[in-house]
Write an enzyme that holds these catalytic residues in place. Structure first.
Site, PDB file in Angstrom:
ATOM      1  N   THR A 192      51.731 -54.199  40.246  1.00 42.61           N
ATOM      2  CA  THR A 192      50.682 -53.709  39.060  1.00 42.61           C
ATOM      3  C   THR A 192      49.267 -53.261  39.235  1.00 42.61           C
ATOM      4  O   THR A 192      48.955 -52.251  38.903  1.00 42.61           O
ATOM      5  CB  THR A 192      50.547 -55.322  38.153  1.00 42.61           C
ATOM      6  OG1 THR A 192      51.858 -55.653  37.903  1.00 42.61           O
ATOM      7  CG2 THR A 192      49.939 -54.999  36.877  1.00 42.61           C
ATOM      8  N   VAL A 193      48.569 -54.131  40.150  1.00 43.24           N
ATOM      9  CA  VAL A 193      47.462 -53.558  40.427  1.00 43.24           C
ATOM     10  C   VAL A 193      47.303 -52.470  41.438  1.00 43.24           C
ATOM     11  O   VAL A 193      46.356 -51.604  41.380  1.00 43.24           O
ATOM     12  CB  VAL A 193      46.437 -54.858  41.001  1.00 43.24           C
ATOM     13  CG1 VAL A 193      44.965 -54.425  41.393  1.00 43.24           C
ATOM     14  CG2 VAL A 193      46.473 -55.933  40.071  1.00 43.24           C
TER      15      VAL A 193
ATOM     16  N   LYS B  47      38.695 -69.064  43.152  1.00 43.99           N
ATOM     17  CA  LYS B  47      37.730 -68.040  42.605  1.00 43.99           C
ATOM     18  C   LYS B  47      36.201 -68.874  42.705  1.00 43.99           C
ATOM     19  O   LYS B  47      35.325 -68.250  43.233  1.00 43.99           O
ATOM     20  CB  LYS B  47      37.810 -67.577  41.383  1.00 43.99           C
ATOM     21  CG  LYS B  47      39.151 -66.637  41.224  1.00 43.99           C
ATOM     22  CD  LYS B  47      39.634 -66.461  40.029  1.00 43.99           C
ATOM     23  CE  LYS B  47      40.847 -65.409  39.681  1.00 43.99           C
ATOM     24  NZ  LYS B  47      41.600 -65.370  38.307  1.00 43.99           N
TER      25      LYS B  47
ATOM     26  N   ASP C  73      44.306 -71.220  40.862  1.00 43.15           N
ATOM     27  CA  ASP C  73      43.542 -69.939  40.612  1.00 43.15           C
ATOM     28  C   ASP C  73      42.362 -69.968  40.614  1.00 43.15           C
ATOM     29  O   ASP C  73      41.434 -69.443  41.358  1.00 43.15           O
ATOM     30  CB  ASP C  73      44.226 -69.204  39.698  1.00 43.15           C
ATOM     31  CG  ASP C  73      43.826 -67.856  39.519  1.00 43.15           C
ATOM     32  OD1 ASP C  73      44.184 -66.760  40.432  1.00 43.15           O
ATOM     33  OD2 ASP C  73      43.049 -67.660  38.541  1.00 43.15           O
TER      34      ASP C  73
ATOM     35  N   LYS D 209      42.892 -63.694  45.919  1.00 43.97           N
ATOM     36  CA  LYS D 209      41.807 -64.816  46.022  1.00 43.97           C
ATOM     37  C   LYS D 209      42.284 -65.763  46.758  1.00 43.97           C
ATOM     38  O   LYS D 209      41.514 -66.680  47.447  1.00 43.97           O
ATOM     39  CB  LYS D 209      41.475 -65.038  44.567  1.00 43.97           C
ATOM     40  CG  LYS D 209      42.667 -65.587  43.660  1.00 43.97           C
ATOM     41  CD  LYS D 209      43.094 -64.624  42.733  1.00 43.97           C
ATOM     42  CE  LYS D 209      44.474 -64.739  42.016  1.00 43.97           C
ATOM     43  NZ  LYS D 209      44.777 -64.029  41.092  1.00 43.97           N
TER      44      LYS D 209
ATOM     45  N   GLU E  64      35.666 -57.685  45.571  1.00 39.00           N
ATOM     46  CA  GLU E  64      35.098 -57.829  44.299  1.00 39.00           C
ATOM     47  C   GLU E  64      36.270 -58.245  43.359  1.00 39.00           C
ATOM     48  O   GLU E  64      35.996 -58.994  42.333  1.00 39.00           O
ATOM     49  CB  GLU E  64      34.720 -56.328  43.788  1.00 39.00           C
ATOM     50  CG  GLU E  64      34.187 -56.339  42.309  1.00 39.00           C
ATOM     51  CD  GLU E  64      32.991 -57.180  42.157  1.00 39.00           C
ATOM     52  OE1 GLU E  64      31.916 -56.904  42.605  1.00 39.00           O
ATOM     53  OE2 GLU E  64      33.359 -58.279  41.262  1.00 39.00           O
TER      54      GLU E  64
ATOM     55  N   GLY F 235      44.907 -57.720  35.129  1.00 40.32           N
ATOM     56  CA  GLY F 235      45.392 -56.286  34.410  1.00 40.32           C
ATOM     57  C   GLY F 235      45.222 -55.226  35.525  1.00 40.32           C
ATOM     58  O   GLY F 235      44.470 -55.123  36.439  1.00 40.32           O
TER      59      GLY F 235
ATOM     60  N   GLY G 243      38.500 -60.166  37.922  1.00 41.37           N
ATOM     61  CA  GLY G 243      39.231 -58.881  37.717  1.00 41.37           C
ATOM     62  C   GLY G 243      38.056 -57.721  37.645  1.00 41.37           C
ATOM     63  O   GLY G 243      37.410 -57.453  38.618  1.00 41.37           O
TER      64      GLY G 243
ATOM     65  N   GLU H 149      50.173 -66.171  36.960  1.00 42.16           N
ATOM     66  CA  GLU H 149      50.483 -65.881  38.225  1.00 42.16           C
ATOM     67  C   GLU H 149      51.964 -66.019  38.222  1.00 42.16           C
ATOM     68  O   GLU H 149      52.696 -66.733  37.316  1.00 42.16           O
ATOM     69  CB  GLU H 149      49.953 -66.923  39.216  1.00 42.16           C
ATOM     70  CG  GLU H 149      48.280 -66.881  39.196  1.00 42.16           C
ATOM     71  CD  GLU H 149      47.867 -65.716  39.998  1.00 42.16           C
ATOM     72  OE1 GLU H 149      48.084 -65.295  40.904  1.00 42.16           O
ATOM     73  OE2 GLU H 149      46.933 -65.013  39.273  1.00 42.16           O
TER      74      GLU H 149
HETATM   75  N1  HSE Z   1      46.403 -65.452  36.781  1.00 36.36           N
HETATM   76  C1  HSE Z   1      44.926 -64.903  36.749  1.00 36.36           C
HETATM   77  C2  HSE Z   1      44.408 -65.149  35.395  1.00 36.36           C
HETATM   78  C3  HSE Z   1      45.079 -63.306  37.249  1.00 36.36           C
HETATM   79  O1  HSE Z   1      45.084 -65.780  34.678  1.00 36.36           O
HETATM   80  O2  HSE Z   1      43.174 -65.005  35.375  1.00 36.36           O
HETATM   81  C4  HSE Z   1      43.968 -62.994  37.442  1.00 36.36           C
HETATM   82  O3  HSE Z   1      43.354 -63.749  38.743  1.00 36.36           O
END
Ligand code: HSE
Length: 422
Positions: free
Chosen positions: A13-14, A205, A201, A105, A129, A302, A134, A190
């Site tokens: 995707t990314v 971060k 997650d 991350k 970044e 996204g 995102g 995820e």
């Molecule tokens: N699973 C993560 C979220 C995606 O929902 O924010 C981006 O790191």
């Protein structure tokens, strides 16, 4: 014009979003930044993915050595996710003098010291970044725009999936399980949704953001973590009566006593700017001693939003004469991490509707110096929900008081405890 050779590891995707941005904006980036970004190699097994994006098959490879040993490649952008083989490939790239760009991350937060050492060895740069929030340029803000400040606090909605779930529950009374399934379908979640709903997650971060903000390593295992799985519609409705909105926040603070870092569900006043951040959007609220409070807002996941952060890093890496170093992750200093942090608390109980219940409750709270600000009791037959919010107190006091409250004969259950942050 300076040529910057780029390799992409993966076209998911990314990776796909990044490819599209690089191709569509090539000439504009050349004009505005004076560098030509050339995609030299893409490591991807799935030819169909490549064909769909219009990638020339000649740039595809399945062998990392085609990238590491290629002197034309200056920047390696990784989209594999997971720890291995991404970690080995990134370390090899750095040691070979290639800067790396990543959105990974988990890998980055857990292996920053090793990556930093490899970057030093190869005189290459670390660009990350896209690891946090995102497309929201929060890393750039912390690195390049807050020099005048001692940063004192970060509060962030840094997981889109949980914010989407909690928004749907709050605004539409939706069921937790149903909304999680929709979030997975929409591609926010995820691969293993536990990473989102249990707060992992967000803890990765917060570890990265706090390490930058406080110039001290805040490892993932120093971040207290709790997920959203115990939040019910009943809590959300009680919260509304107190003027509060539920969010999963990453919170870190630097105080005279040390650093506290935690990810858990929090009630915030509905007037707080973070309260208006809905759906899968992310926002990071940063407090500095000079700038006061700022808030950055945008899409936290996204293909194109995250690709936007990746491409910005590729441009930065390509333009940099001297890459930024992060000495704090290699220092072995003894930062004090606070676990007995202070907060206000929302507590929901189920009690027998009998005289003396409130008196016995307030006796226990008084013993631990905990004072109540607001209380609501619902009507019912014999057994009733009782809900209150305390003034600021510390975590230990609440835990001790709650274990005594649980033993009261007229307390059927302590249904939930949620911290309140103003
Ligand atoms: N699973 C993560 C979220 C995606 O929902 O924010 C981006 O790191």
């Amino acid at each position: 014009m300076k040529k910057v050779g780029v390799a992409l590891l993966g076209l998911g995707t990314v990776g796909g979003g990044t490819y599209r941005i690089l191709v569509n904006n090539k000439s504009r980036i050349e004009e505005e930044y004076g560098i030509s970004l050339e995609i030299i190699k893409i490591m991807e097994r799935d030819k169909k993915k490549a064909e769909k994006l219009g990638v020339p098959l000649s740039v595809l490879t399945t062998d990392i050595n085609d990238i590491i040993s290629n002197p034309e490649i200056n920047v390696v952008a990784e989209f594999f996710g997971g720890i291995e083989p991404a970690k080995t490939f990134l370390i090899q790239s750095l040691e070979a003098g290639k800067s790396i760009v990543t959105a990974n991350k988990e890998l980055f937060s857990k292996n920053w010291p090793e990556l930093e050492m490899a970057a030093k060895k190869g005189n290459a740069g670390l660009y990350f970044e896209a690891t946090c929030a995102g497309g929201v340029p929060v890393i750039r803000t912390l690195n390049d725009a807050m020099q005048a400040n001692t940063i004192t606090a970060i509060k962030g909605i840094i997981n889109g999936t949980t914010n989407y779930i909690l928004t749907k529950m709050s605004d539409e009374g939706a069921d937790y399980g149903d909304v999680l399934k929709t979030a997975q379908k929409l591609g926010y979640a995820e691969a293993n949704p536990e990473a989102d709903v249990e707060g992992y997650d967000a803890s990765y971060k917060l570890s990265i953001l706090s390490t930058l903000a406080y110039k001290t390593a805040v490892p993932v295992n120093a971040v207290y973590r709790e997920g959203i799985t115990k939040i019910t519609n009943a809590d959300i409705e009680f919260g509304k009566e107190f003027g509060l909105t539920i969010k999963l926040l990453g919170i870190s603070k630097k105080t005279d006593k040390g650093i506290e870092a935690r990810v858990h569900p929090v009630f915030i006043p509905k007037t707080h700017p973070l309260s208006s951040v809905k759906g899968s959007f992310n926002a990071v609220y940063i407090s500095g001693d000079a700038v006061d409070d700022i808030m950055l807002y945008g899409r936290g996941a996204g293909d194109l939003p995250t690709g936007s952060a990746i491409v910005s890093d590729i441009v930065y890496a390509g333009l940099s004469e001297r890459h930024k170093r992060f000495p704090q992750v290699l220092r072995k200093d003894n930062c004090n991490f606070i676990s007995d942090f202070e907060s206000e608390y929302y507590i929901r109980l189920l009690v027998n509707d009998k005289p003396g219940v409130l008196a016995s409750l307030s006796g226990i709270l008084g013993k631990y110096d905990i004072s109540i600000t607001t209380m609501v009791q619902k009507e019912g037959e014999n057994v009733v929900p009782l809900c209150f919010v305390t003034h600021k107190t510390c975590e230990k006091a609440i835990q001790n008081a709650v274990s005594e409250i649980k033993k009261l004969p007229d307390v059927i259950e302590v249904s939930n405890i949620i911290r309140v942050e103003r």
